[in-house]
Design a protein around this motif. Structure first.
Motif, PDB file in Angstrom:
ATOM      1  N   TRP A  50      -6.191 -55.234 -40.176  1.00  0.00           N
ATOM      2  CA  TRP A  50      -4.994 -54.452 -39.879  1.00  0.00           C
ATOM      3  C   TRP A  50      -4.108 -55.170 -38.878  1.00  0.00           C
ATOM      4  O   TRP A  50      -4.593 -55.914 -38.017  1.00  0.00           O
ATOM      5  N   THR A  94      -1.875 -63.130 -32.782  1.00  0.00           N
ATOM      6  CA  THR A  94      -3.340 -63.043 -32.710  1.00  0.00           C
ATOM      7  C   THR A  94      -3.925 -62.542 -34.021  1.00  0.00           C
ATOM      8  O   THR A  94      -4.899 -63.097 -34.539  1.00  0.00           O
ATOM      9  N   GLU A  95      -3.318 -61.489 -34.576  1.00  0.00           N
ATOM     10  CA  GLU A  95      -3.822 -60.932 -35.835  1.00  0.00           C
ATOM     11  C   GLU A  95      -3.582 -61.895 -36.990  1.00  0.00           C
ATOM     12  O   GLU A  95      -4.395 -61.988 -37.912  1.00  0.00           O
ATOM     13  N   LYS A 121      -6.362 -64.303 -37.034  1.00  0.00           N
ATOM     14  CA  LYS A 121      -7.577 -63.725 -37.624  1.00  0.00           C
ATOM     15  C   LYS A 121      -7.497 -63.709 -39.144  1.00  0.00           C
ATOM     16  O   LYS A 121      -8.482 -63.995 -39.830  1.00  0.00           O
ATOM     17  N   HIS A 151      -7.198 -44.527 -37.565  1.00  0.00           N
ATOM     18  CA  HIS A 151      -8.239 -43.541 -37.296  1.00  0.00           C
ATOM     19  C   HIS A 151      -8.952 -43.176 -38.589  1.00  0.00           C
ATOM     20  O   HIS A 151      -8.336 -43.042 -39.636  1.00  0.00           O
ATOM     21  N   ILE A 169       0.068 -47.790 -40.560  1.00  0.00           N
ATOM     22  CA  ILE A 169      -0.340 -49.123 -40.097  1.00  0.00           C
ATOM     23  C   ILE A 169      -0.497 -50.025 -41.315  1.00  0.00           C
ATOM     24  O   ILE A 169      -1.130 -49.656 -42.302  1.00  0.00           O
ATOM     25  N   ASP A 215     -11.949 -55.681 -40.245  1.00  0.00           N
ATOM     26  CA  ASP A 215     -11.952 -54.292 -39.790  1.00  0.00           C
ATOM     27  C   ASP A 215     -12.750 -53.415 -40.748  1.00  0.00           C
ATOM     28  O   ASP A 215     -13.253 -52.360 -40.357  1.00  0.00           O
ATOM     29  N   LYS A 247      -2.467 -53.818 -36.497  1.00  0.00           N
ATOM     30  CA  LYS A 247      -2.725 -53.238 -35.184  1.00  0.00           C
ATOM     31  C   LYS A 247      -4.155 -52.729 -35.187  1.00  0.00           C
ATOM     32  O   LYS A 247      -4.921 -53.036 -36.093  1.00  0.00           O
ATOM     33  N   SER A 248      -4.508 -51.962 -34.175  1.00  0.00           N
ATOM     34  CA  SER A 248      -5.855 -51.411 -34.136  1.00  0.00           C
ATOM     35  C   SER A 248      -6.108 -50.605 -35.397  1.00  0.00           C
ATOM     36  O   SER A 248      -5.196 -49.996 -35.964  1.00  0.00           O
ATOM     37  N   SER A 249      -7.348 -50.597 -35.845  1.00  0.00           N
ATOM     38  CA  SER A 249      -7.699 -49.956 -37.104  1.00  0.00           C
ATOM     39  C   SER A 249      -7.240 -48.506 -37.132  1.00  0.00           C
ATOM     40  O   SER A 249      -7.324 -47.802 -36.123  1.00  0.00           O
TER      41      SER A 249
END
Length: 335
Positions: free
Chosen positions: A131, A34-35, A38, A137, A69, A112, A133-135
């Motif tokens: 990224w 998926t990433e 993108k 922190h 990450i 992101d 994975k999720s951005s």
């Protein structure tokens, strides 16, 4: 992967080349499907935007990391007509090229992190991070880094290299330029990088001295090291050869002093110099693949942007095509 990857965009078919290069990079970095999709879509939009609005430009890709990450940094650089009102151009439906006007808006939504710098009649630079994975922190950063590092056209490896080390109290940056081009120059630069990482607890002067001994069996290099001490608000700098460096704040500018010579061969003197650091200061370091004729005063507002945009714009306007190039910008966040 410290080195950047540049794909020239001069015709529509090269948007596919940029997409394939970005997907290959995302795969090597472990992006999930998926990433990866993108990434490919984002780079395609950036490349198409260059063709539509500037006629040609370059897409620069670089692997980045934060909080363990992995991500990809995408720069789109052109010297086209630029934008008078950037915010208006970012609105869906706005177009100056007879298209649906969704390009820049789509790029911003897919990213992101997104930032853009444009000057009428001088060109546009856009920056996007995506990224795996999720951005990460948004933990406070003391300093942010931006780099464009590319080999001479036609070479597979660069004789330039860069590195950083440090913690919350101090941060060290190094730029090194192996003599000449190609694998032998890259070997000299790699030897200097190894010394830097092994000796990063030492002062810049001590690291340069250690590199001078370690590089005797190589063709030698120009190198410079800047140590920012956040508690003392100082920059300690030692350089040999033609690595240009400067510190800029809202009111001050300092060119940092290096001595002539070649690390590993002939060095007349190795000495540190100390300069003031500023909470929102900007440190730049670059090899002689970048002309020294640039002046940030000609780019209103650029110093307030992400350092990757600063490095990208200066590379775009001042790189020498017949040389390896490294342009590093490190900016204090005021945190």
């Amino acid at each position: 992967m410290n080195e950047s990857m540049a794909i020239a965009i001069t015709e529509q078919s090269q948007t596919g080349e940029a997409r394939r290069a970005s997907l290959a990079l995302a795969t090597r970095l472990g992006f999930e499907e998926t990433e990866r999709g993108k990434v490919g879509l984002l780079v395609t939009e950036v490349a198409n935007n260059l063709i539509r609005h500037a006629g040609h430009g370059v897409v620069v890709l670089r692997a980045i990391a934060q909080d363990d990450i992995i991500g990809i940094e995408i720069l789109g650089l052109d010297q086209g007509s630029g934008m008078v009102d950037v915010e208006e151009c970012l609105q869906d439906g706005f177009s100056t090229a007879g298209t649906s006007g969704n390009g820049l808006g789509a790029i911003r939504r897919l990213s992101d992190f997104f930032e853009i710098y444009s000057q009428p009649n001088k060109g546009t630079a856009l920056l996007a991070h995506i990224w795996a994975k999720s951005s990460p922190h948004a933990s406070p950063k003391i300093i942010e880094i931006g780099v464009v590092a590319l080999p001479k056209q036609g070479e597979e490896v660069s004789g330039d290299a860069w590195a950083w080390e440090g913690d919350a109290h101090r941060r060290l940056f190094m730029v090194v330029d192996g003599l000449g081009h190609g694998p032998a120059a890259a070997s000299a630069a790699s030897a200097a990088i190894r010394v830097f990482h092994d000796q990063h607890h030492q002062s810049p002067q001590r690291i340069v001295e250690a590199a001078h001994a370690a590089l005797r069996s190589t063709r030698g290099a120009a190198m410079a090291i800047a140590e920012i001490n956040f508690e003392q608000q100082t920059v300690c700098f030692a350089g040999i050869g033609n690595i240009a460096a400067s510190i800029t704040s809202a009111t001050e500018h300092h060119n940092l002093m290096s001595y002539n010579g070649t690390v590993g061969h002939e060095v007349r003197k190795i000495k540190e110099f100390t300069y003031p650091w500023y909470l929102n200061g900007l440190l730049t370091m670059h090899s002689d693949g970048i002309s020294t004729q640039w002046n940030l005063d000609r780019y209103p507002g650029l110093s307030q942007k992400h350092p990757s945009l600063i490095a990208g714009v200066l590379h775009r306007d001042f790189h020498r095509e017949r040389d390896d190039v490294t342009m590093l910008a490190a900016k204090g966040t005021g945190a």
